[in-house]
Every structure is written in C-alpha cells, then in structure tokens.
Scaffold this active site. Structure first.
Site, PDB file in Angstrom:
ATOM      1  N   HIS A  56       0.826  -1.225   0.000  1.00  0.00           N
ATOM      2  CA  HIS A  56       0.000   0.000   0.000  1.00  0.00           C
ATOM      3  C   HIS A  56       0.857   1.271   0.000  1.00  0.00           C
ATOM      4  O   HIS A  56       0.513   2.267   0.641  1.00  0.00           O
ATOM      5  CB  HIS A  56      -0.970   0.020   1.195  1.00  0.00           C
ATOM      6  CG  HIS A  56      -1.957  -1.102   1.171  1.00  0.00           C
ATOM      7  ND1 HIS A  56      -3.151  -1.031   0.493  1.00  0.00           N
ATOM      8  CD2 HIS A  56      -1.924  -2.329   1.705  1.00  0.00           C
ATOM      9  CE1 HIS A  56      -3.809  -2.168   0.630  1.00  0.00           C
ATOM     10  NE2 HIS A  56      -3.075  -2.977   1.357  1.00  0.00           N
ATOM     11  N   ASN A 129     -10.310  -3.361   1.906  1.00  0.00           N
ATOM     12  CA  ASN A 129      -9.936  -3.300   0.488  1.00  0.00           C
ATOM     13  C   ASN A 129     -11.190  -3.066  -0.352  1.00  0.00           C
ATOM     14  O   ASN A 129     -12.303  -3.089   0.178  1.00  0.00           O
ATOM     15  CB  ASN A 129      -9.298  -4.625   0.051  1.00  0.00           C
ATOM     16  CG  ASN A 129      -7.834  -4.748   0.452  1.00  0.00           C
ATOM     17  OD1 ASN A 129      -7.131  -3.742   0.570  1.00  0.00           O
ATOM     18  ND2 ASN A 129      -7.381  -5.956   0.643  1.00  0.00           N
TER      19      ASN A 129
END
Ligand code: NDP
Length: 505
Positions: A56, A129
């Site tokens: 990320h 997510n």
C-alpha cells in the site's frame, strides 16, 4: 521586506541572510564548513525519505465524516453508532497494494480502503480493500505472497512466473484472482469503487450479546472500471490519475460518498453455517445475510500537506472501540500484530502522537513514556506506573468485551474443506458476471498468464477449470493449452497437481 512577509530562519529560529549563495573562500573558492545554514539544509534534505510502506505504498487521502442513518444499537454499544444522525470525523486513505510509491494508479491490483473514525471512545480503524475477499487465509503465507507480487530478486522486474507459480500452488486464491482479473481489478477512480472489511468482526451490545459482522461501503458515485486497454493507456498518460481525481473532485466541491451497510450473523449461526464465516477467501452470500444500510460516509476536505497527513497516516485493524472487536479470522489475527509493528518501524514508536493519528475525539492517558520524538507532555510529573495512589488513569471494566469461547489443541491445522475453495469463484463467473465481464476476465488472464511458463499456465488453468468448466476451458483455449491435460490436472489433489507440474509438460 513588506508587511506580512515571513522571515526565513534556520530550524533553531536564527534569521538566514542569504539562501542563494553558500559561504565560500573567495568568489570561486571551496565551501567553508562554517556555513551552518547550508549544513542544516543539506542534512535535513538527506533525511527526507522515510521507509516506504512494504504494501500500500502509493496512496491518496481525504477527510470527511460518517453519519449514522439507521439504528444498530441492538447489535453494538459503539458510542459513535449509538443514534441516528450522529456524525463522526473520519480520515480515509485509498491505495494500490503491490507497486512502489511512484507506481501508476491504474495498475491491476486490489485497492486499499482504510477509514479512521475519530470517535469519542478513541480511534476506530476500518482497514479494508475494494474486494470482499483475499488471496490467502493464513497470515504465515503473507510475506511469500507479497514477494510474488513485487519484483524478481534477480532481474528486479515484475515476473509472471513467480506471480502465477505461487497462486497456482495456492488454490484458495482463485476467488480473489477472479475478482482481480475482472475489470474490478482496475477501478476507474477511487471514488468509483466499494470498500469492504473483508474480514468478519464482532459487534457486541450493552447486554453482552455478540454478533459476527461484515461491513460494505457502497460507492454512491456508481461502480466504474477501466478495461485493460484504458488502464494501459492511463498508466502512461497520467500515472497519478486516481490521486488527481480524488483531490480535484473535492476541490471542486463534488464530495464523494459511500452508503455503509452491515451483514449481521447471530453468534450461534457460526458453527453450522455452510461456509467457515472466519475464512477471508469467502463472502457471505447476500441471500443468507442481507446487507443492511446504517450509515453514510462523505469526504469533503483535502489534506493541506501530503507527507504530514497522508504519508504519515497509520491505520491498524487492531484499533477498536468498545462495541467492536476481533473475530478468530486467522488473517485478521496476523494483521492485529503486523500493522502497529510496521508503523513503529516506519514512523517510530511515538507515531500515535502525529496529528493525523492522534485520537482527537478522546485524548489518551496511560503509563507508556519516553521513546524517540516524544513530542507531547509525556505524562508530565504524573505517575508512570500502575497501580498507584496518585490519581493516575484507571482501567474501566465496562470496556470489556463479552467472553469469547476458545477451544482446541495448539497445532498447525490444514484446511479441511479444500473443495469449497472453488464454489464462490464459480458462482461469481456463472451467476454474477455479464457476458462482457466474462470476456474481459478471460482476456485479462490470458494476457497476463501468457508470460508464465507453460507448466505453470497448466496448473493455474486447472484451478479455473475446477471453479467452472467453461471458465477454465476458455482460459486454456486462449493460452493454447491441451484441454484434456487441464481436465486431468483439475481432477488431482493440490499435492499431486503440484508434483505433476514440477517439470515441463
Ligand atoms: P448476489 O447476486 O446477491 O451479489 C452479487 C454481488 O456481486 C453484487 O451485489 C455485487 O456486490 C458483486 N458484483 C457484481 N458484479 C461483480 C463483478 N463483476 N465482480 C465482482 N463482484 C461483482 O450474490 P451472492 O451474494 O450470492 O454472491 C455471489 C458472488 O458475488 C460471490 O461469490 C462473490 O464472488 C460476489 N460478491 C459477493 C459479495 C457479498 O458480500 N455477498 C460482495 C461482492 C461480490 P457489490 O454490491 O458489493 O458490488
């Protein structure tokens, strides 16, 4: 100097006389070490970069609020969810997963969807997510999985062999792989995608009853995706397109919003449910546990400074408030450790003091002291041990969660229902996807898998075949594989299939 202009100073506040010419011995002479302004400026510059997030790394963030729209107080005693109309400030960070900080926003990848709620009971983080499931169900596999999504240790290139080798030896990934290689793997913008807790969590009420829940954040902008050629083009034309889109939309006053829904499973259903409700490779079909809308999230303010607010933001699925707690989901249990651990490495032990991470809804009080960059009052002269008789902070029993029954012998357990790993991927392909979705899925897979060795292509095609015969056959056909061999491999156990594809077929 005109009125209102600021004086340039060193970090210790001394006025700088000249910021264009270093101090030298004569006009063309060498630098003098007594130019302390130059030394400070250069030394700080040399230290500007902090470790990049291992996953990320590339992200965009914004502030906003969450508002309760339906009563859920019978399920949870979380104060920020206690009444309709109640609003809580949030900070949200969206991200891609595998690429570096400078990678393109249009890469095929899951998207991170992390929400920090600054509640009156401390920070609650939803670190999800844009997909409702994940590739693996055991966190012991996570470092290996992520290595395969990054660069080859020898060539430093993305490598289809390592990517598909791992996934084809990890059949529980097929559900997430099917979502990732559909056009949902390349959302048009961060505004046009949903967010999911993916994990199951526990909600408990003030009577001590508890429920298993999953959250869904449904985009009110509508789902929009890029097809493969649109994504390919955007990666070159504007690698920051999703970051730009989020920033510019908010700057224009077009505030993106999400309807927040909850699936609630009564605690007693967990044992007898047809899927393991704590297996993150599975969804709870909507027909079994219908999602109920209970809130709305709106993003309405851009950060002022990217590094201070977005890069230094630190989320953790271990940040709970009373009324919300963990489930036995093994992936979640692994994440409860690893997020805080990462932040301590990346930002330092006192990262919770940074303004974006500070629990501004409820300042903290405890007996932790000192550490690098301790920038608050550090507990002042108050006691730094517990118990004490000097009015130090006290634990409160009503913050306890209901006792969770835990049983079993400590051991490493293999998953006992390997065949159910294919059911939901097959349902998605057969029942949910449109013919166009299926065409794009197959073509996206064939395009990516064609870079991998034939024996790995065979192993992966067999897994798609197990999910759905047509699905596997179309991928095999696109790759020019022999269908009879794919069928044979699909009939084998995971171990036999791995052995049969150890060498070229
Ligand atoms: P439903 O028909 O009730 O729901 C299917 C859901 O799939 C939709 O509501 C939508 O969820 C999502 N969806 C639609 N198109 C796509 C796509 N191209 N790729 C991925 N997801 C899509 O069926 P079930 O609940 O029985 O689930 C069937 C399958 O749908 C599951 O196996 C799973 O793969 C997928 N799915 C299920 C979700 C769930 O929580 N039950 C959530 C997302 C996907 P949304 O509104 O969240 O976008």
């Amino acid at each position: 100097m005109s009125k209102g202009e600021k004086v340039l100073t060193t970090n210790t506040g001394r006025t700088v006389d000249d910021d264009q010419n270093s101090v030298t011995a004569g006009p063309s002479g060498p630098l003098l070490i007594q130019d302390v302004h130059f030394l400070e400026k250069m030394a700080h510059f040399d230290r500007e970069r902090i470790p990049e997030r291992v996953v990320h790394a590339k992200g965009a963030g914004a502030y906003g609020y969450f508002e309760v729209t339906a009563d859920v107080s019978r399920y949870t005693k979380a104060k920020f969810l206690s009444e309709v109309g109640k609003k809580t400030d949030v900070f949200v960070r969206f991200s891609t997963v595998g690429g570096e900080k400078g990678s393109a926003d249009a890469e095929r990848d899951p998207r991170g969807f992390a929400v920090k709620f600054y509640t009156e009971d401390g920070n609650y983080d939803m670190v999800g997510n844009n997909t409702p499931v994940f590739f693996i169900r055991d966190p012991l596999k996570f470092p290996d999985f992520i290595h395969t999504q990054k660069r080859h240790p020898g060539s430093n290139l993305k490598d289809p062999d390592m990517f598909w080798d791992f996934l084809s030896l990890t059949p529980e990934s097929v559900h997430q792989v099917t979502i990732l290689f559909s056009d949902r793997g390349t959302p048009a913008t961060y505004r046009n995608m949903n967010g999911y807790t993916s994990h199951t969590f526990k909600w408990y009420n003030d009577k001590g009853e508890y429920f298993w829940i999953k959250l869904h954040f449904k985009t009110e902008q509508g789902i929009k995706n890029l097809n493969a050629s649109q994504a390919e083009e955007l990666k070159g034309k504007d690698p920051d397109h999703a970051t730009r889109d989020l920033h510019d939309a908010i700057a224009r006053g077009e505030y993106p919003s999400w309807r927040v829904e909850v699936q609630v499973m009564p605690a007693e259903d967990a044992e007898k449910y047809r899927f393991n409700p704590f297996d993150i490779t599975k969804v709870w079909p909507h027909a079994d546990y219908p999602p109920m809308p209970f809130g709305r999230m709106v993003l309405n303010r851009n950060p002022d400074n990217y590094f201070a607010e977005v890069e230094q933001s630190a989320f953790s699925p271990a940040n709970f408030v009373p009324g919300i707690a963990a489930s036995p989901d093994k992936m979640l249990q692994g994440r409860l450790f690893s997020y805080h651990d990462t932040h301590r490495h990346r930002l330092g032990t006192n990262y919770h003091l940074l303004p974006v991470n500070y629990p501004k809804g409820r300042p903290f009080h405890n007996y932790q002291r000192d550490g690098a960059m301790r920038s608050d009052h550090n507990g002042g002269a108050g006691p730094n041990y517990y118990p004490n008789s000097f009015n130090g902070p006290l634990p409160m029993i009503d913050a306890s969660e209901p006792p969770a029954p835990v049983d079993g012998d400590g051991a490493r357990y293999d998953y006992v229902h390997p065949n159910d790993d294919f059911v939901q991927a097959g349902d998605l392909y057969r029942k949910v996807m449109t013919p166009q979705d299926r065409d794009n899925l197959v073509s996206n897979l064939v395009g990516h898998m064609s870079g991998a060795k034939k024996r790995i292509q065979y192993r992966q095609a067999a897994i798609f075949y197990k999910a759905d015969v047509e699905y596997g056959s179309r991928v095999a056909e696109g790759l020019g594989l022999d269908l009879a061999t794919v069928k044979e491999l699909a009939a084998m156990s995971k171990e036999d299939r791995a052995a049969a594809t150890q060498k070229d077929l």
